[in-house]
Design a protein around this motif. Structure first.
Motif, PDB file in Angstrom:
ATOM      1  N   ALA A   1      62.712 -17.333  32.972  1.00 59.65           N
ATOM      2  CA  ALA A   1      61.886 -18.188  31.847  1.00 59.65           C
ATOM      3  C   ALA A   1      61.719 -17.279  30.785  1.00 59.65           C
ATOM      4  O   ALA A   1      61.926 -18.106  29.577  1.00 59.65           O
ATOM      5  CB  ALA A   1      60.540 -18.826  32.395  1.00 59.65           C
TER       6      ALA A   1
ATOM      7  N   GLU B   1      51.840 -29.060  37.992  1.00 63.39           N
ATOM      8  CA  GLU B   1      52.716 -27.960  38.538  1.00 63.39           C
ATOM      9  C   GLU B   1      53.044 -26.635  37.593  1.00 63.39           C
ATOM     10  O   GLU B   1      52.798 -25.652  37.851  1.00 63.39           O
ATOM     11  CB  GLU B   1      54.111 -28.450  39.054  1.00 63.39           C
ATOM     12  CG  GLU B   1      53.789 -29.155  40.433  1.00 63.39           C
ATOM     13  CD  GLU B   1      53.288 -28.294  41.348  1.00 63.39           C
ATOM     14  OE1 GLU B   1      53.783 -27.090  41.699  1.00 63.39           O
ATOM     15  OE2 GLU B   1      52.313 -28.702  42.243  1.00 63.39           O
ATOM     16  N   SER B   2      53.219 -27.359  36.401  1.00 64.64           N
ATOM     17  CA  SER B   2      53.407 -26.102  35.167  1.00 64.64           C
ATOM     18  C   SER B   2      52.165 -25.072  34.944  1.00 64.64           C
ATOM     19  O   SER B   2      52.279 -24.374  34.059  1.00 64.64           O
ATOM     20  CB  SER B   2      53.874 -26.633  33.883  1.00 64.64           C
ATOM     21  OG  SER B   2      52.749 -27.740  33.457  1.00 64.64           O
ATOM     22  N   ASN B   3      51.091 -25.598  35.752  1.00 61.21           N
ATOM     23  CA  ASN B   3      49.780 -24.965  35.127  1.00 61.21           C
ATOM     24  C   ASN B   3      49.029 -24.563  36.504  1.00 61.21           C
ATOM     25  O   ASN B   3      47.785 -24.494  36.504  1.00 61.21           O
ATOM     26  CB  ASN B   3      48.629 -25.675  34.254  1.00 61.21           C
ATOM     27  CG  ASN B   3      49.113 -26.066  32.922  1.00 61.21           C
ATOM     28  OD1 ASN B   3      50.121 -26.841  32.729  1.00 61.21           O
ATOM     29  ND2 ASN B   3      49.052 -25.079  31.868  1.00 61.21           N
TER      30      ASN B   3
ATOM     31  N   SER C   1      61.111 -16.281  38.908  1.00 57.93           N
ATOM     32  CA  SER C   1      60.938 -17.405  37.961  1.00 57.93           C
ATOM     33  C   SER C   1      60.591 -16.964  36.776  1.00 57.93           C
ATOM     34  O   SER C   1      60.768 -17.307  35.669  1.00 57.93           O
ATOM     35  CB  SER C   1      59.847 -18.616  38.487  1.00 57.93           C
ATOM     36  OG  SER C   1      60.346 -19.041  39.773  1.00 57.93           O
TER      37      SER C   1
ATOM     38  N   SER D   1      48.716 -17.595  41.751  1.00 58.75           N
ATOM     39  CA  SER D   1      48.889 -19.013  42.013  1.00 58.75           C
ATOM     40  C   SER D   1      47.490 -19.792  42.628  1.00 58.75           C
ATOM     41  O   SER D   1      46.763 -18.683  43.122  1.00 58.75           O
ATOM     42  CB  SER D   1      50.163 -19.661  42.610  1.00 58.75           C
ATOM     43  OG  SER D   1      51.391 -19.190  41.948  1.00 58.75           O
TER      44      SER D   1
ATOM     45  N   CYS E   1      46.985 -27.681  28.227  1.00 61.11           N
ATOM     46  CA  CYS E   1      46.728 -29.118  28.455  1.00 61.11           C
ATOM     47  C   CYS E   1      45.384 -29.374  28.083  1.00 61.11           C
ATOM     48  O   CYS E   1      44.326 -28.715  28.461  1.00 61.11           O
ATOM     49  CB  CYS E   1      46.564 -29.469  30.064  1.00 61.11           C
ATOM     50  SG  CYS E   1      48.291 -29.319  30.686  1.00 61.11           S
TER      51      CYS E   1
ATOM     52  N   LEU F   1      52.600 -21.227  26.136  1.00 65.69           N
ATOM     53  CA  LEU F   1      52.955 -22.471  26.703  1.00 65.69           C
ATOM     54  C   LEU F   1      52.055 -23.489  26.331  1.00 65.69           C
ATOM     55  O   LEU F   1      51.109 -23.312  25.885  1.00 65.69           O
ATOM     56  CB  LEU F   1      53.163 -22.419  28.182  1.00 65.69           C
ATOM     57  CG  LEU F   1      54.206 -21.485  28.718  1.00 65.69           C
ATOM     58  CD1 LEU F   1      54.328 -21.730  30.599  1.00 65.69           C
ATOM     59  CD2 LEU F   1      55.418 -21.611  28.371  1.00 65.69           C
TER      60      LEU F   1
ATOM     61  N   TYR G   1      44.201 -27.904  37.191  1.00 67.73           N
ATOM     62  CA  TYR G   1      44.983 -27.076  36.565  1.00 67.73           C
ATOM     63  C   TYR G   1      44.253 -25.593  36.467  1.00 67.73           C
ATOM     64  O   TYR G   1      43.135 -25.583  36.185  1.00 67.73           O
ATOM     65  CB  TYR G   1      45.639 -27.476  35.283  1.00 67.73           C
ATOM     66  CG  TYR G   1      44.263 -27.859  34.405  1.00 67.73           C
ATOM     67  CD1 TYR G   1      44.013 -27.137  33.348  1.00 67.73           C
ATOM     68  CD2 TYR G   1      44.237 -29.276  34.272  1.00 67.73           C
ATOM     69  CE1 TYR G   1      42.980 -27.607  32.403  1.00 67.73           C
ATOM     70  CE2 TYR G   1      43.291 -29.651  33.405  1.00 67.73           C
ATOM     71  CZ  TYR G   1      42.475 -28.901  32.660  1.00 67.73           C
ATOM     72  OH  TYR G   1      41.611 -29.255  31.661  1.00 67.73           O
TER      73      TYR G   1
ATOM     74  N   ASN H   1      49.851 -19.769  29.793  1.00 67.08           N
ATOM     75  CA  ASN H   1      50.298 -19.344  31.176  1.00 67.08           C
ATOM     76  C   ASN H   1      50.533 -17.879  31.106  1.00 67.08           C
ATOM     77  O   ASN H   1      50.767 -17.442  32.434  1.00 67.08           O
ATOM     78  CB  ASN H   1      51.170 -20.182  31.574  1.00 67.08           C
ATOM     79  CG  ASN H   1      51.240 -21.713  31.987  1.00 67.08           C
ATOM     80  OD1 ASN H   1      50.115 -22.165  31.794  1.00 67.08           O
ATOM     81  ND2 ASN H   1      52.089 -22.306  32.662  1.00 67.08           N
TER      82      ASN H   1
END
Length: 388
Positions: free
Chosen positions: A86, A149-151, A82, A139, A21, A18, A35, A41
């Motif tokens: 994905a 949130e995506s990380n 999830s 998490s 960042c 993914l 993050y 990810n």
């Protein structure tokens, strides 16, 4: 156990990458948010590569923290669905017996932008079902700062990896085997190997014979293809005091061409010989009575002379002083415990270089090729290359 830090070790096969960042992107787009410190990810780890892994996982902030911040890592089992949605897969949650999380509370000190580390320890990975995909979502939470949130969830994905990585090309080559072990009066026997038959007719092989392995003459047994059988058909020769007996008379078995194939031949104490291809019984017949003697003139890829080679590759080769069952052959096609009772010689062909091949039993039945050896990189079982 392999230890990995920050999940950025180049040797890892990292799948499903993914967008990572960068600090500058995070600062400009999100302000000071947190993050998970990772370049992707998802980290892909292999079943069959290592018995375990130890991975350190941390948190970063876009800007230096204006105060001490605490974060907590935990398994997020609810994120398995999830992940599957994905990545269009059917992974199952990694069993709890195969992982532990240590130092789950980490801290970013005031003035810093990187946390201390949580350690994720994976054990017993090679005992996992190779036909199942597994995932462990981890998490992070905190009451001190918001997240990108995506990380904030990292996925550790497990699939079957290659067990066999090297094979020897023995076209126009062979291995003399001088056993240290006592192989003079075998009442039971198993010969097995993973082989690749490149071709069946090149117009060069003498008498149309392609030799797998064994002893020609004496009280030996020789496995080969051709002769007065079909060009790709297995011929079993059993010798009693040098007298030759050829089998089977019916239900002859052909070896596939240009396909990795597990060949196995067993003899029981009641003189029943069985031929297996990929652990499937293809033929069973009675041979002339008599114990086998492999103590001299045993070759891999040679019989009678050097012009009866095996035109292809070989790896994962074993000689046993017991008759292996069909279930045992199926369970151990790609590897076996070197300390298994009855295992006389075990040549994994995992050297990848040189002309010597070690006996992994510790019995000292090491072998050396007659000519300089050509090594070929392989990946077996072949489904290990398939994507999620």
């Amino acid at each position: 156990m392999k230890r990995l830090k920050y999940l950025t070790i180049p040797a890892l096969a990292l799948l499903f990458t993914l967008s990572a960042c960068t600090d500058e992107e995070t600062k400009s787009r999100f302000g000071n948010k947190a993050y998970i410190t990772a370049s992707t990810n998802v980290t892909s780890l292999l079943i069959g590569d290592e018995t375990g892994y130890q991975i350190e996982l941390g948190v970063s902030t876009a800007k230096p923290a204006d105060r001490e911040m605490k974060f907590t890592f935990a398994v997020a089992s609810g994120m398995v669905d999830s992940y599957n949605e994905a990545y269009y897969t059917r992974a199952e949650l990694l069993p709890s017996a195969n992982y532990t999380l240590e130092n789950t509370t980490v801290t970013v000190a005031e003035g810093s932008s990187r946390s201390t580390e949580c350690t994720v320890v994976f054990t017993g990975i090679n005992d996992l079902d190779r036909e199942t995909l597994f995932v462990l979502p981890v998490s992070v939470t905190s009451n001190d700062i918001d997240f990108i949130e995506s990380n904030r969830t990292h996925y550790f994905a497990f699939k079957a990896g290659a067990i066999i990585n090297w094979a020897a090309d023995i076209d126009r080559n062979n291995f003399p085997v001088n056993f240290v072990s006592d192989v003079t009066a075998l009442q039971e026997m198993t010969m097995e190997a993973m082989v690749w038959l490149e071709h069946i007719d090149d117009g060069v092989l003498e008498a149309n014979i392609r030799t797998f392995m064994g002893v020609e003459g004496g009280n030996g047994m020789l496995i080969r293809l051709g002769d007065n059988f079909g060009i790709d058909e297995i011929q079993v020769l059993k010798f009693i005091n040098g007298n030759e007996n050829k089998y089977p008379s019916v239900d002859r078995v052909a070896v596939p061409v240009q396909k990795w194939t597990h060949l196995a031949f067993t003899q029981s104490s009641d003189n029943t010989v069985k031929i297996y291809i990929d652990a499937e019984l293809k033929a069973s017949f009675t041979v002339v009575a008599g114990a086998l003697d492999f103590s001299s003139n045993f070759y891999i890829g040679k019989s009678y002379n050097d012009s009866r080679w095996w035109p292809g590759m070989i790896t994962e080769t074993r000689i046993w002083s017991v008759e292996r069952t069909q279930a045992e052959l199926l369970e151990n096609m790609y590897q076996v415990d070197p300390e298994t009772p009855g295992l006389v010689a075990y040549w994994r062909f995992d050297e990848g270089a040189g002309d010597n091949v070690a006996d992994h039993t510790g019995n000292g039945n090491n072998i050396r090729s007659a000519n300089p050896l050509t090594w070929v990189s392989v990946s077996l079982p072949e489904e290990a290359d398939e994507d999620y």
